[in-house]
Scaffold this motif. Structure first.
Motif, PDB file in Angstrom:
ATOM      1  N   LEU A 177      -0.665 -46.084 -34.357  1.00 48.84           N
ATOM      2  CA  LEU A 177      -0.719 -44.813 -34.681  1.00 48.84           C
ATOM      3  C   LEU A 177      -1.682 -43.937 -33.907  1.00 48.84           C
ATOM      4  O   LEU A 177      -2.565 -44.308 -33.760  1.00 48.84           O
ATOM      5  CB  LEU A 177      -0.998 -44.439 -36.211  1.00 48.84           C
ATOM      6  CG  LEU A 177      -0.617 -43.175 -37.173  1.00 48.84           C
ATOM      7  CD1 LEU A 177       0.984 -43.023 -36.946  1.00 48.84           C
ATOM      8  CD2 LEU A 177      -1.305 -43.313 -38.284  1.00 48.84           C
ATOM      9  N   VAL A 178      -0.991 -42.821 -33.440  1.00 43.91           N
ATOM     10  CA  VAL A 178      -2.184 -41.929 -32.527  1.00 43.91           C
ATOM     11  C   VAL A 178      -3.188 -41.424 -33.515  1.00 43.91           C
ATOM     12  O   VAL A 178      -2.801 -41.020 -34.659  1.00 43.91           O
ATOM     13  CB  VAL A 178      -1.361 -40.794 -31.932  1.00 43.91           C
ATOM     14  CG1 VAL A 178      -0.188 -41.489 -30.967  1.00 43.91           C
ATOM     15  CG2 VAL A 178      -0.736 -39.637 -32.750  1.00 43.91           C
ATOM     16  N   GLU A 179      -4.331 -40.978 -32.874  1.00 39.81           N
ATOM     17  CA  GLU A 179      -5.314 -40.596 -33.703  1.00 39.81           C
ATOM     18  C   GLU A 179      -5.184 -39.419 -34.507  1.00 39.81           C
ATOM     19  O   GLU A 179      -5.524 -39.089 -35.500  1.00 39.81           O
ATOM     20  CB  GLU A 179      -6.505 -40.401 -32.686  1.00 39.81           C
ATOM     21  CG  GLU A 179      -7.299 -41.610 -32.285  1.00 39.81           C
ATOM     22  CD  GLU A 179      -7.532 -42.526 -33.361  1.00 39.81           C
ATOM     23  OE1 GLU A 179      -8.397 -41.963 -34.338  1.00 39.81           O
ATOM     24  OE2 GLU A 179      -7.577 -43.697 -33.230  1.00 39.81           O
ATOM     25  N   GLN A 205      -3.250 -37.736 -23.121  1.00 39.56           N
ATOM     26  CA  GLN A 205      -3.819 -36.491 -22.351  1.00 39.56           C
ATOM     27  C   GLN A 205      -2.991 -35.172 -22.849  1.00 39.56           C
ATOM     28  O   GLN A 205      -3.593 -34.285 -23.240  1.00 39.56           O
ATOM     29  CB  GLN A 205      -3.314 -36.473 -20.888  1.00 39.56           C
ATOM     30  CG  GLN A 205      -3.670 -35.213 -20.101  1.00 39.56           C
ATOM     31  CD  GLN A 205      -3.385 -35.312 -18.560  1.00 39.56           C
ATOM     32  OE1 GLN A 205      -2.549 -35.875 -18.217  1.00 39.56           O
ATOM     33  NE2 GLN A 205      -4.260 -34.532 -17.859  1.00 39.56           N
ATOM     34  N   GLN A 206      -1.470 -35.387 -23.175  1.00 41.11           N
ATOM     35  CA  GLN A 206      -0.858 -34.106 -23.954  1.00 41.11           C
ATOM     36  C   GLN A 206      -1.605 -33.977 -25.122  1.00 41.11           C
ATOM     37  O   GLN A 206      -1.753 -32.927 -25.641  1.00 41.11           O
ATOM     38  CB  GLN A 206       0.628 -34.369 -24.018  1.00 41.11           C
ATOM     39  CG  GLN A 206       1.178 -34.241 -22.746  1.00 41.11           C
ATOM     40  CD  GLN A 206       2.798 -34.651 -23.083  1.00 41.11           C
ATOM     41  OE1 GLN A 206       2.939 -35.996 -23.512  1.00 41.11           O
ATOM     42  NE2 GLN A 206       3.382 -34.059 -22.145  1.00 41.11           N
ATOM     43  N   TRP A 207      -1.652 -35.104 -26.123  1.00 38.59           N
ATOM     44  CA  TRP A 207      -2.405 -34.708 -27.331  1.00 38.59           C
ATOM     45  C   TRP A 207      -3.878 -34.288 -27.305  1.00 38.59           C
ATOM     46  O   TRP A 207      -4.065 -33.146 -28.265  1.00 38.59           O
ATOM     47  CB  TRP A 207      -2.429 -36.174 -28.143  1.00 38.59           C
ATOM     48  CG  TRP A 207      -1.116 -36.648 -28.686  1.00 38.59           C
ATOM     49  CD1 TRP A 207      -0.461 -37.804 -27.983  1.00 38.59           C
ATOM     50  CD2 TRP A 207      -0.636 -36.449 -30.041  1.00 38.59           C
ATOM     51  NE1 TRP A 207       0.744 -37.944 -28.893  1.00 38.59           N
ATOM     52  CE2 TRP A 207       0.654 -37.234 -30.108  1.00 38.59           C
ATOM     53  CE3 TRP A 207      -0.946 -35.539 -30.975  1.00 38.59           C
ATOM     54  CZ2 TRP A 207       1.692 -36.842 -31.018  1.00 38.59           C
ATOM     55  CZ3 TRP A 207      -0.017 -35.478 -31.989  1.00 38.59           C
ATOM     56  CH2 TRP A 207       0.987 -36.162 -31.995  1.00 38.59           C
ATOM     57  N   ASP A 208      -4.515 -34.403 -26.033  1.00 35.02           N
ATOM     58  CA  ASP A 208      -5.944 -34.087 -26.132  1.00 35.02           C
ATOM     59  C   ASP A 208      -5.925 -32.810 -25.459  1.00 35.02           C
ATOM     60  O   ASP A 208      -6.853 -31.894 -25.743  1.00 35.02           O
ATOM     61  CB  ASP A 208      -6.645 -34.995 -25.423  1.00 35.02           C
ATOM     62  CG  ASP A 208      -7.048 -36.175 -25.768  1.00 35.02           C
ATOM     63  OD1 ASP A 208      -6.654 -36.511 -27.148  1.00 35.02           O
ATOM     64  OD2 ASP A 208      -7.282 -37.392 -25.311  1.00 35.02           O
ATOM     65  N   THR A 209      -5.145 -32.126 -24.692  1.00 39.35           N
ATOM     66  CA  THR A 209      -5.344 -30.940 -24.101  1.00 39.35           C
ATOM     67  C   THR A 209      -4.216 -29.790 -24.349  1.00 39.35           C
ATOM     68  O   THR A 209      -4.449 -28.685 -24.218  1.00 39.35           O
ATOM     69  CB  THR A 209      -4.961 -30.916 -22.367  1.00 39.35           C
ATOM     70  OG1 THR A 209      -3.699 -31.810 -22.369  1.00 39.35           O
ATOM     71  CG2 THR A 209      -6.043 -32.105 -22.109  1.00 39.35           C
ATOM     72  N   GLN A 210      -2.939 -30.357 -25.091  1.00 40.12           N
ATOM     73  CA  GLN A 210      -2.081 -29.391 -25.412  1.00 40.12           C
ATOM     74  C   GLN A 210      -2.019 -28.814 -26.935  1.00 40.12           C
ATOM     75  O   GLN A 210      -1.327 -28.037 -27.364  1.00 40.12           O
ATOM     76  CB  GLN A 210      -0.763 -29.698 -24.739  1.00 40.12           C
ATOM     77  CG  GLN A 210      -0.574 -29.800 -23.349  1.00 40.12           C
ATOM     78  CD  GLN A 210       0.704 -30.334 -22.692  1.00 40.12           C
ATOM     79  OE1 GLN A 210       1.690 -29.870 -23.551  1.00 40.12           O
ATOM     80  NE2 GLN A 210       0.861 -30.727 -21.540  1.00 40.12           N
ATOM     81  N   ALA A 211      -2.628 -29.629 -27.670  1.00 43.00           N
ATOM     82  CA  ALA A 211      -2.360 -29.503 -29.173  1.00 43.00           C
ATOM     83  C   ALA A 211      -3.750 -28.510 -29.764  1.00 43.00           C
ATOM     84  O   ALA A 211      -4.967 -29.205 -29.331  1.00 43.00           O
ATOM     85  CB  ALA A 211      -2.494 -30.855 -29.809  1.00 43.00           C
TER      86      ALA A 211
END
Length: 341
Positions: free
Chosen positions: A110-112, A310-316
């Motif tokens: 599961l992602v963070e 990277q997407q989870w960290d920078t685009q969300a």
């Protein structure tokens, strides 16, 4: 007479078997329409295939189901799907069982951002972002930034959800040097957007109707709705502003008092399996909530479909779920009085 008695006995037996079958079903509470179908087609049927246990669904609105659960003396469902922040209202009301993660081995992937609480976890994710009709907005209009919504050329062209203004409230605060916890900083900014609003949609179907008909060619849109309409031939473009898009995570929790705790954990584990997550992405263009789902290159390229850290960290753009749950009523009241009226 004997023949009639035998027939009557057979019918009674069949009725009892049907009742027992219904009672033995795992009951899932969810939204209706396409979301109910999504859960059934991707998770429910696989669960039944693996366990032999049927799945029964009860459906309703997000807040309606929460209020009904608060009033119930025993849970109507075994598992509830709801948004991450409303899930915290279930937690705070003592309506969820604490999860036994040893019974959900796929939790390891599961992602963070989907690890919401010890009581509820993500099932899929999406974003609220800017969707627009290039054929119906003035030439040269783009949405590289959320600030572009304030373009005077968009007067009377914008719609947004009336049931959850948290997205634009947070964005207005961010653009004013604040965040959701200091949302008041964005009040003047948001009031300045008022002339650009044409309508406020009440549900997914209303959202789709407004933009498909061209009544509001610009919308603060649920990404999954936008991609559904694109699949129906509506020429919508989904933007990913440089600031990012507002993350949403739909979640699963096990109702306190359920008599099918082990089966409920099994259902959740199946929901987090790579094959099922891949099917959810393919069907809804959602983001998978595990790091080992197989997503097609075409879906992975879509704005708002996150497949890398990277997407989870920078685009969300993440609004704290506890804060969001706490502020939902206050934000809706302020938005209704100051923007919608």
């Amino acid at each position: 007479m004997i023949k009639k008695l035998i027939c009557a006995g057979m019918l009674a037996g069949a009725a009892l078997a049907g009742t027992a079958h219904a009672q033995d079903a795992l009951v899932v509470s969810t939204w209706g329409g396409s979301f109910r179908d999504l859960i059934d087609e991707t998770i429910g049927r696989e669960f039944t295939r693996q366990t032999g246990v049927p799945v029964k669904y009860i459906t309703g609105g997000t807040i309606d189901r929460l209020n009904k659960a608060k009033l119930a003396t025993k849970p109507e469902s075994d598992i509830t799907f709801t948004t991450s922040h409303i899930g915290w209202l279930y937690v705070n009301a003592g309506l969820y069982e604490k999860l036994d993660l040893s019974k959900i081995p796929n939790y390891a992937h599961l992602v963070e951002r989907a690890k919401i609480s010890p009581y509820h976890i993500g099932s899929w994710a999406y974003v609220y972002t800017i969707g627009y009709r290039p054929d119906l907005v003035p030439a040269g209009i783009t949405f590289n930034s959320w600030n572009d919504l304030w373009n005077p050329a968009l007067k009377g062209k914008l719609s947004a959800p009336d049931f959850d203004p948290s997205h634009i409230i947070d964005i207005s605060a961010l653009l004013s040097g604040g965040d959701a916890s200091t949302w008041e900083k964005g009040q003047d900014k948001l009031k300045a957007l008022k002339p650009n609003f044409k309508a406020f949609y009440t549900n997914d179907a209303n959202s789709q109707q407004l933009i498909a008909a061209g009544e509001t060619p610009v919308q603060i849109v649920l990404s999954m709705n936008a991609y559904y309409m694109i699949g129906q031939g509506v020429p919508i473009k989904v933007a990913m502003p440089k600031e990012g898009a507002v993350l949403g995570v739909d979640t699963m929790g096990i109702m306190k008092g359920s008599t099918k705790i082990d089966l409920a954990h099994k259902f959740m584990n199946i929901a987090l399996s790579p094959d099922v997550q891949a099917k959810i992405v393919a069907a809804k263009k959602a983001s998978p909530v595990i790091d080992d789902a197989k997503v097609s290159p075409e879906d992975a390229a879509l704005p708002g479909v996150f497949t890398t850290k990277q997407q989870w960290d920078t685009q969300a753009i993440v609004i704290d779920d506890k804060l969001r749950a706490e502020k939902t009523a206050e934000w809706r009241k302020w938005f209704t009085e100051n923007i919608m009226n």
